[in-house]
Motif scaffolding. Structure first.
Motif, PDB file in Angstrom:
ATOM      1  N   THR A 169      -7.190   1.368  -6.762  1.00  0.00           N
ATOM      2  CA  THR A 169      -7.141   2.556  -5.922  1.00  0.00           C
ATOM      3  C   THR A 169      -7.859   2.300  -4.599  1.00  0.00           C
ATOM      4  O   THR A 169      -8.971   1.764  -4.584  1.00  0.00           O
ATOM      5  CB  THR A 169      -7.825   3.735  -6.647  1.00  0.00           C
ATOM      6  OG1 THR A 169      -7.177   3.929  -7.900  1.00  0.00           O
ATOM      7  CG2 THR A 169      -7.742   5.009  -5.821  1.00  0.00           C
TER       8      THR A 169
ATOM      9  N   THR B 143      -4.179   4.488   3.069  1.00  0.00           N
ATOM     10  CA  THR B 143      -4.840   5.775   2.897  1.00  0.00           C
ATOM     11  C   THR B 143      -5.637   5.845   1.599  1.00  0.00           C
ATOM     12  O   THR B 143      -5.118   5.486   0.538  1.00  0.00           O
ATOM     13  CB  THR B 143      -3.773   6.894   2.894  1.00  0.00           C
ATOM     14  OG1 THR B 143      -2.946   6.752   4.051  1.00  0.00           O
ATOM     15  CG2 THR B 143      -4.404   8.260   2.896  1.00  0.00           C
TER      16      THR B 143
ATOM     17  N   PHE C  52       0.817  -1.210   0.000  1.00  0.00           N
ATOM     18  CA  PHE C  52       0.000   0.000   0.000  1.00  0.00           C
ATOM     19  C   PHE C  52       0.852   1.262   0.000  1.00  0.00           C
ATOM     20  O   PHE C  52       0.325   2.351  -0.093  1.00  0.00           O
ATOM     21  CB  PHE C  52      -0.932  -0.001   1.213  1.00  0.00           C
ATOM     22  CG  PHE C  52      -1.821  -1.215   1.248  1.00  0.00           C
ATOM     23  CD1 PHE C  52      -2.979  -1.259   0.488  1.00  0.00           C
ATOM     24  CD2 PHE C  52      -1.490  -2.316   2.008  1.00  0.00           C
ATOM     25  CE1 PHE C  52      -3.801  -2.376   0.495  1.00  0.00           C
ATOM     26  CE2 PHE C  52      -2.306  -3.438   2.034  1.00  0.00           C
ATOM     27  CZ  PHE C  52      -3.461  -3.467   1.274  1.00  0.00           C
ATOM     28  N   ARG C  53       2.139   1.092   0.123  1.00  0.00           N
ATOM     29  CA  ARG C  53       3.098   2.203   0.095  1.00  0.00           C
ATOM     30  C   ARG C  53       4.367   1.717  -0.589  1.00  0.00           C
ATOM     31  O   ARG C  53       4.738   0.554  -0.465  1.00  0.00           O
ATOM     32  CB  ARG C  53       3.438   2.683   1.505  1.00  0.00           C
ATOM     33  CG  ARG C  53       2.264   3.334   2.194  1.00  0.00           C
ATOM     34  CD  ARG C  53       2.736   4.132   3.399  1.00  0.00           C
ATOM     35  NE  ARG C  53       1.653   4.914   3.920  1.00  0.00           N
ATOM     36  CZ  ARG C  53       1.358   6.141   3.526  1.00  0.00           C
ATOM     37  NH1 ARG C  53       2.060   6.719   2.590  1.00  0.00           N
ATOM     38  NH2 ARG C  53       0.361   6.795   4.059  1.00  0.00           N
ATOM     39  N   TYR C  54       5.049   2.624  -1.268  1.00  0.00           N
ATOM     40  CA  TYR C  54       6.303   2.316  -1.949  1.00  0.00           C
ATOM     41  C   TYR C  54       7.313   1.773  -0.938  1.00  0.00           C
ATOM     42  O   TYR C  54       7.440   2.308   0.158  1.00  0.00           O
ATOM     43  CB  TYR C  54       6.820   3.584  -2.629  1.00  0.00           C
ATOM     44  CG  TYR C  54       8.100   3.403  -3.384  1.00  0.00           C
ATOM     45  CD1 TYR C  54       8.131   2.615  -4.526  1.00  0.00           C
ATOM     46  CD2 TYR C  54       9.259   4.007  -2.962  1.00  0.00           C
ATOM     47  CE1 TYR C  54       9.303   2.447  -5.243  1.00  0.00           C
ATOM     48  CE2 TYR C  54      10.438   3.859  -3.667  1.00  0.00           C
ATOM     49  CZ  TYR C  54      10.459   3.073  -4.810  1.00  0.00           C
ATOM     50  OH  TYR C  54      11.619   2.905  -5.503  1.00  0.00           O
TER      51      TYR C  54
ATOM     52  N   GLN D 160      -4.558   6.293  -2.548  1.00  0.00           N
ATOM     53  CA  GLN D 160      -3.282   5.689  -2.909  1.00  0.00           C
ATOM     54  C   GLN D 160      -3.514   4.348  -3.600  1.00  0.00           C
ATOM     55  O   GLN D 160      -4.621   3.825  -3.630  1.00  0.00           O
ATOM     56  CB  GLN D 160      -2.412   5.502  -1.671  1.00  0.00           C
ATOM     57  CG  GLN D 160      -1.991   6.820  -1.060  1.00  0.00           C
ATOM     58  CD  GLN D 160      -1.010   6.636   0.070  1.00  0.00           C
ATOM     59  OE1 GLN D 160      -1.065   5.662   0.804  1.00  0.00           O
ATOM     60  NE2 GLN D 160      -0.105   7.584   0.218  1.00  0.00           N
ATOM     61  N   ALA D 161      -2.452   3.784  -4.130  1.00  0.00           N
ATOM     62  CA  ALA D 161      -2.533   2.513  -4.850  1.00  0.00           C
ATOM     63  C   ALA D 161      -2.423   1.329  -3.901  1.00  0.00           C
ATOM     64  O   ALA D 161      -1.761   1.397  -2.866  1.00  0.00           O
ATOM     65  CB  ALA D 161      -1.423   2.431  -5.889  1.00  0.00           C
TER      66      ALA D 161
END
Length: 108
Positions: free
Chosen positions: A94, A76, A45-47, A79-80
């Protein structure tokens, strides 16, 4: 009334940032075969985030409800969400809504 919470970003125990599930929209599959039924895989969910064990629940062709095997920090809306089977990218979408203890989290 609104509340603003400022936290130490290195504190992984922060309960305010944890969630248990998310609604993912605009899902696009890049793998040769689209997962079906309830499907266990990993997600980011985050880089540079570590892989998170999740279960995908299909609502329709482009919408999923994702349950997290363990609470995940800082998921969040907007975000992807990207799904993996090992090193193979299955697809992504998304983040539309985020849930904690079965209730949607309201964001300011």
């Amino acid at each position: 009334d609104s509340a603003v919470t400022v936290e130490n970003p290195s504190d992984d125990s922060n309960k305010w940032l944890l969630s248990h599930g998310a609604l993912i929209t605009d899902v696009n599959w890049v793998s040769e075969t689209k997962p079906e039924g309830e499907y266990n895989c990993t997600a980011k969910f985050r880089y540079r985030q570590k892989d998170n064990d999740v279960s995908l629940h299909f609502i329709d062709e482009t919408t999923l409800y994702v349950t997290f095997k363990k609470p995940i920090k800082a998921v969040t809306p907007g975000q992807a969400a990207v799904f993996y089977d090992g090193d193979v990218c299955l697809g992504g979408g998304t983040i539309d809504k985020v849930y904690k203890d079965g209730k949607e989290i309201d964001y300011l």
